[in-house]
Design a protein around this motif. Sequence first.
Motif, PDB file in Angstrom:
ATOM      1  N   LEU A 148       0.854  -1.178   0.000  1.00 29.99           N
ATOM      2  CA  LEU A 148       0.000   0.000   0.000  1.00 29.99           C
ATOM      3  C   LEU A 148       0.893   1.232   0.000  1.00 29.99           C
ATOM      4  O   LEU A 148       1.694   1.430   0.925  1.00 29.99           O
ATOM      5  N   ALA A 149       0.765   2.063  -1.033  1.00 25.78           N
ATOM      6  CA  ALA A 149       1.631   3.233  -1.175  1.00 25.78           C
ATOM      7  C   ALA A 149       0.783   4.488  -1.357  1.00 25.78           C
ATOM      8  O   ALA A 149      -0.259   4.460  -2.009  1.00 25.78           O
ATOM      9  N   PHE A 150       1.256   5.594  -0.779  1.00 24.40           N
ATOM     10  CA  PHE A 150       0.564   6.876  -0.926  1.00 24.40           C
ATOM     11  C   PHE A 150       1.490   7.991  -0.449  1.00 24.40           C
ATOM     12  O   PHE A 150       2.507   7.747   0.203  1.00 24.40           O
ATOM     13  N   GLN A 151       1.123   9.227  -0.788  1.00 25.70           N
ATOM     14  CA  GLN A 151       1.854  10.396  -0.335  1.00 25.70           C
ATOM     15  C   GLN A 151       0.900  11.365   0.361  1.00 25.70           C
ATOM     16  O   GLN A 151      -0.266  11.501  -0.039  1.00 25.70           O
ATOM     17  N   LEU A 152       1.412  12.044   1.397  1.00 31.85           N
ATOM     18  CA  LEU A 152       0.623  13.010   2.146  1.00 31.85           C
ATOM     19  C   LEU A 152       1.235  14.397   2.022  1.00 31.85           C
ATOM     20  O   LEU A 152       2.460  14.560   2.154  1.00 31.85           O
ATOM     21  N   ASN A 153       0.385  15.377   1.778  1.00 38.09           N
ATOM     22  CA  ASN A 153       0.808  16.774   1.783  1.00 38.09           C
ATOM     23  C   ASN A 153       0.707  17.300   3.213  1.00 38.09           C
ATOM     24  O   ASN A 153      -0.376  17.645   3.689  1.00 38.09           O
ATOM     25  N   THR A 154       1.821  17.344   3.921  1.00 37.22           N
ATOM     26  CA  THR A 154       1.843  17.801   5.309  1.00 37.22           C
ATOM     27  C   THR A 154       3.275  18.118   5.714  1.00 37.22           C
ATOM     28  O   THR A 154       4.223  17.542   5.170  1.00 37.22           O
ATOM     29  N   LYS A 155       3.420  19.038   6.670  1.00 36.33           N
ATOM     30  CA  LYS A 155       4.752  19.344   7.177  1.00 36.33           C
ATOM     31  C   LYS A 155       5.290  18.205   8.023  1.00 36.33           C
ATOM     32  O   LYS A 155       6.476  17.878   7.955  1.00 36.33           O
ATOM     33  N   GLN A 156       4.409  17.613   8.833  1.00 33.49           N
ATOM     34  CA  GLN A 156       4.808  16.524   9.708  1.00 33.49           C
ATOM     35  C   GLN A 156       3.623  15.584   9.933  1.00 33.49           C
ATOM     36  O   GLN A 156       2.613  15.988  10.502  1.00 33.49           O
ATOM     37  N   PRO A 157       3.717  14.349   9.498  1.00 38.61           N
ATOM     38  CA  PRO A 157       2.618  13.404   9.758  1.00 38.61           C
ATOM     39  C   PRO A 157       2.468  13.141  11.259  1.00 38.61           C
ATOM     40  O   PRO A 157       3.426  13.295  12.025  1.00 38.61           O
ATOM     41  N   GLN A 158       1.291  12.760  11.660  1.00 35.79           N
ATOM     42  CA  GLN A 158       1.074  12.403  13.056  1.00 35.79           C
ATOM     43  C   GLN A 158       1.938  11.204  13.425  1.00 35.79           C
ATOM     44  O   GLN A 158       2.098  10.262  12.651  1.00 35.79           O
ATOM     45  N   LYS A 159       2.489  11.235  14.635  1.00 32.88           N
ATOM     46  CA  LYS A 159       3.454  10.219  15.048  1.00 32.88           C
ATOM     47  C   LYS A 159       2.801   8.915  15.496  1.00 32.88           C
ATOM     48  O   LYS A 159       3.457   7.867  15.485  1.00 32.88           O
ATOM     49  N   SER A 160       1.556   8.976  15.900  1.00 35.54           N
ATOM     50  CA  SER A 160       0.876   7.762  16.354  1.00 35.54           C
ATOM     51  C   SER A 160       0.273   7.043  15.154  1.00 35.54           C
ATOM     52  O   SER A 160      -0.654   7.564  14.522  1.00 35.54           O
ATOM     53  N   LEU A 161       0.798   5.873  14.837  1.00 31.52           N
ATOM     54  CA  LEU A 161       0.365   5.124  13.666  1.00 31.52           C
ATOM     55  C   LEU A 161      -0.428   3.889  14.082  1.00 31.52           C
ATOM     56  O   LEU A 161      -0.113   3.233  15.076  1.00 31.52           O
ATOM     57  N   LEU A 162      -1.456   3.598  13.309  1.00 31.59           N
ATOM     58  CA  LEU A 162      -2.317   2.452  13.565  1.00 31.59           C
ATOM     59  C   LEU A 162      -2.189   1.478  12.401  1.00 31.59           C
ATOM     60  O   LEU A 162      -2.264   1.884  11.240  1.00 31.59           O
ATOM     61  N   TYR A 163      -2.009   0.203  12.714  1.00 34.91           N
ATOM     62  CA  TYR A 163      -1.922  -0.844  11.694  1.00 34.91           C
ATOM     63  C   TYR A 163      -3.081  -1.816  11.905  1.00 34.91           C
ATOM     64  O   TYR A 163      -3.412  -2.163  13.036  1.00 34.91           O
ATOM     65  N   ALA A 164      -3.694  -2.240  10.806  1.00 36.01           N
ATOM     66  CA  ALA A 164      -4.824  -3.161  10.922  1.00 36.01           C
ATOM     67  C   ALA A 164      -4.900  -4.039   9.686  1.00 36.01           C
ATOM     68  O   ALA A 164      -4.452  -3.660   8.598  1.00 36.01           O
ATOM     69  N   VAL A 165      -5.481  -5.227   9.869  1.00 30.21           N
ATOM     70  CA  VAL A 165      -5.700  -6.150   8.757  1.00 30.21           C
ATOM     71  C   VAL A 165      -7.134  -6.653   8.863  1.00 30.21           C
ATOM     72  O   VAL A 165      -7.635  -6.930   9.957  1.00 30.21           O
ATOM     73  N   GLY A 166      -7.806  -6.746   7.717  1.00 32.10           N
ATOM     74  CA  GLY A 166      -9.205  -7.131   7.691  1.00 32.10           C
ATOM     75  C   GLY A 166      -9.414  -8.633   7.793  1.00 32.10           C
ATOM     76  O   GLY A 166      -8.459  -9.413   7.772  1.00 32.10           O
ATOM     77  N   PRO A 167     -10.664  -9.057   7.916  1.00 33.00           N
ATOM     78  CA  PRO A 167     -10.972 -10.496   7.987  1.00 33.00           C
ATOM     79  C   PRO A 167     -10.663 -11.174   6.660  1.00 33.00           C
ATOM     80  O   PRO A 167     -10.695 -10.548   5.594  1.00 33.00           O
ATOM     81  N   TYR A 168     -10.374 -12.469   6.717  1.00 28.30           N
ATOM     82  CA  TYR A 168     -10.010 -13.225   5.528  1.00 28.30           C
ATOM     83  C   TYR A 168     -11.152 -13.201   4.511  1.00 28.30           C
ATOM     84  O   TYR A 168     -12.283 -13.559   4.811  1.00 28.30           O
ATOM     85  N   GLY A 169     -10.835 -12.775   3.292  1.00 34.23           N
ATOM     86  CA  GLY A 169     -11.774 -12.880   2.181  1.00 34.23           C
ATOM     87  C   GLY A 169     -12.993 -11.979   2.257  1.00 34.23           C
ATOM     88  O   GLY A 169     -13.889 -12.106   1.423  1.00 34.23           O
ATOM     89  N   GLN A 170     -13.061 -11.063   3.202  1.00 34.92           N
ATOM     90  CA  GLN A 170     -14.223 -10.180   3.325  1.00 34.92           C
ATOM     91  C   GLN A 170     -13.817  -8.758   2.969  1.00 34.92           C
ATOM     92  O   GLN A 170     -13.520  -7.931   3.828  1.00 34.92           O
ATOM     93  N   LEU A 171     -13.796  -8.495   1.673  1.00 39.99           N
ATOM     94  CA  LEU A 171     -13.393  -7.195   1.170  1.00 39.99           C
ATOM     95  C   LEU A 171     -14.603  -6.277   1.027  1.00 39.99           C
ATOM     96  O   LEU A 171     -15.728  -6.742   0.834  1.00 39.99           O
ATOM     97  N   PRO A 172     -14.398  -4.966   1.136  1.00 41.28           N
ATOM     98  CA  PRO A 172     -15.515  -4.030   0.966  1.00 41.28           C
ATOM     99  C   PRO A 172     -16.120  -4.154  -0.427  1.00 41.28           C
ATOM    100  O   PRO A 172     -15.413  -4.379  -1.416  1.00 41.28           O
ATOM    101  N   THR A 173     -17.431  -4.002  -0.509  1.00 43.89           N
ATOM    102  CA  THR A 173     -18.134  -4.106  -1.784  1.00 43.89           C
ATOM    103  C   THR A 173     -18.996  -2.872  -2.004  1.00 43.89           C
ATOM    104  O   THR A 173     -19.374  -2.174  -1.056  1.00 43.89           O
ATOM    105  N   ALA A 174     -19.306  -2.617  -3.280  1.00 41.51           N
ATOM    106  CA  ALA A 174     -20.172  -1.487  -3.608  1.00 41.51           C
ATOM    107  C   ALA A 174     -21.563  -1.661  -3.007  1.00 41.51           C
ATOM    108  O   ALA A 174     -22.241  -0.687  -2.657  1.00 41.51           O
ATOM    109  N   LYS A 175     -21.999  -2.904  -2.871  1.00 35.90           N
ATOM    110  CA  LYS A 175     -23.314  -3.180  -2.293  1.00 35.90           C
ATOM    111  C   LYS A 175     -23.398  -2.678  -0.861  1.00 35.90           C
ATOM    112  O   LYS A 175     -24.450  -2.193  -0.419  1.00 35.90           O
ATOM    113  N   ASP A 176     -22.292  -2.760  -0.118  1.00 31.59           N
ATOM    114  CA  ASP A 176     -22.243  -2.276   1.264  1.00 31.59           C
ATOM    115  C   ASP A 176     -21.658  -0.880   1.360  1.00 31.59           C
ATOM    116  O   ASP A 176     -21.204  -0.459   2.438  1.00 31.59           O
TER     117      ASP A 176
END
Length: 367
Positions: A148-176
Amino acid sequence: MNRVAFVFFAIFLLRDHCLLVLSQNAEECNSNINFNDNVQFDTTAMFCQTVWGDKDYVLRYVQAGTELWSFLLSAPNTNSWLALGFSSNGLMIGSSAMVGWIYQNGTAMVKQYYLQDKNPEKVTPDAGELNVKLNSTTVYTRSNRIYLAFQLNTKQPQKSLLYAVGPYGQLPTAKDELRLKEHRDKDSASLDYTTGRSNTISSPYTGIRRTHGALNMIGWGILMPIGAIVARYFRQWDPIWFYSHATIQIFAFLFGLVGFILGFVVEGFIKAEVTHHKNIGILILILGCLQVMAVLIRPKKGSKPRKYWNWYHHNAGRIMVIFAISNIFYGIRLGMEGSSWYGTYAVILALMLIVAIVLEIRLCRQR
């Protein structure tokens, strides 16, 4: 003997296979990997570190400009969504997160989510406080890992980072409406962008929350059923069974009462929406108070009201235990304590159930 040897041999083979798979999926910061072919920005001078050792998460980042920061997060690909959040206080509520996933047909998706509450309905897509640079987001897979890659326009990103992983095989859908299912696991850490040091964040209210859960589990979920077992199956030991039953239930009520009060303290601190959990807890406490009051007005043995009192006392106790057990499991899910709490309490319940079944069979035979 040959069967035993075969079982041990199979276990060793399975262990070696698992270690081989993990080593193939693992990624080290000194690995010579070229990400520029897949990412929309330069990745050659990024700082790198393993940020979630148990899940083999690797974070790369660099200040690419005066007010521009680049991030690249990788993890083993488990057909789940991958998330990196930024928080002002290390807590999920009120933070913003970049989330990426890839559908089975190869379609990649990256979105920003605003984490308004722990309730998945309050995790809003296409919202948040991160100023994401246009056309900088990417999510892709390679060698059994997802990036997962991205860039942020900011002088300093927030120092507290959160990491998470979703349930197996349950990806977001347009229906939901691309709502996220509740994460399978999560972690948080503070990152010093200058030195690269990362320290695990422990919520200041985690201890109170876990004490609340442990007290309720011990009081309503363990001692209360044990007291009921004593009252039903040990009446031949009169009056010891009565005093034992009463003592156990008093301690159960006191543990549950303190746990109930701590629940309101936790709710006030973290501002969580736990309406159903709280309402069930109030119902359990009311039933507990009624049980205590019922003991004080207990009719004498052999009197006509005693039959109705017994019916009320026994059934109210059963209802209370059922609600308590259900609310304990519900609370474990809300607190996101994971399989250790589920497993421990499930084992205790199973043992009590086995004891109750054995004693019930014995009682039936005596009758």
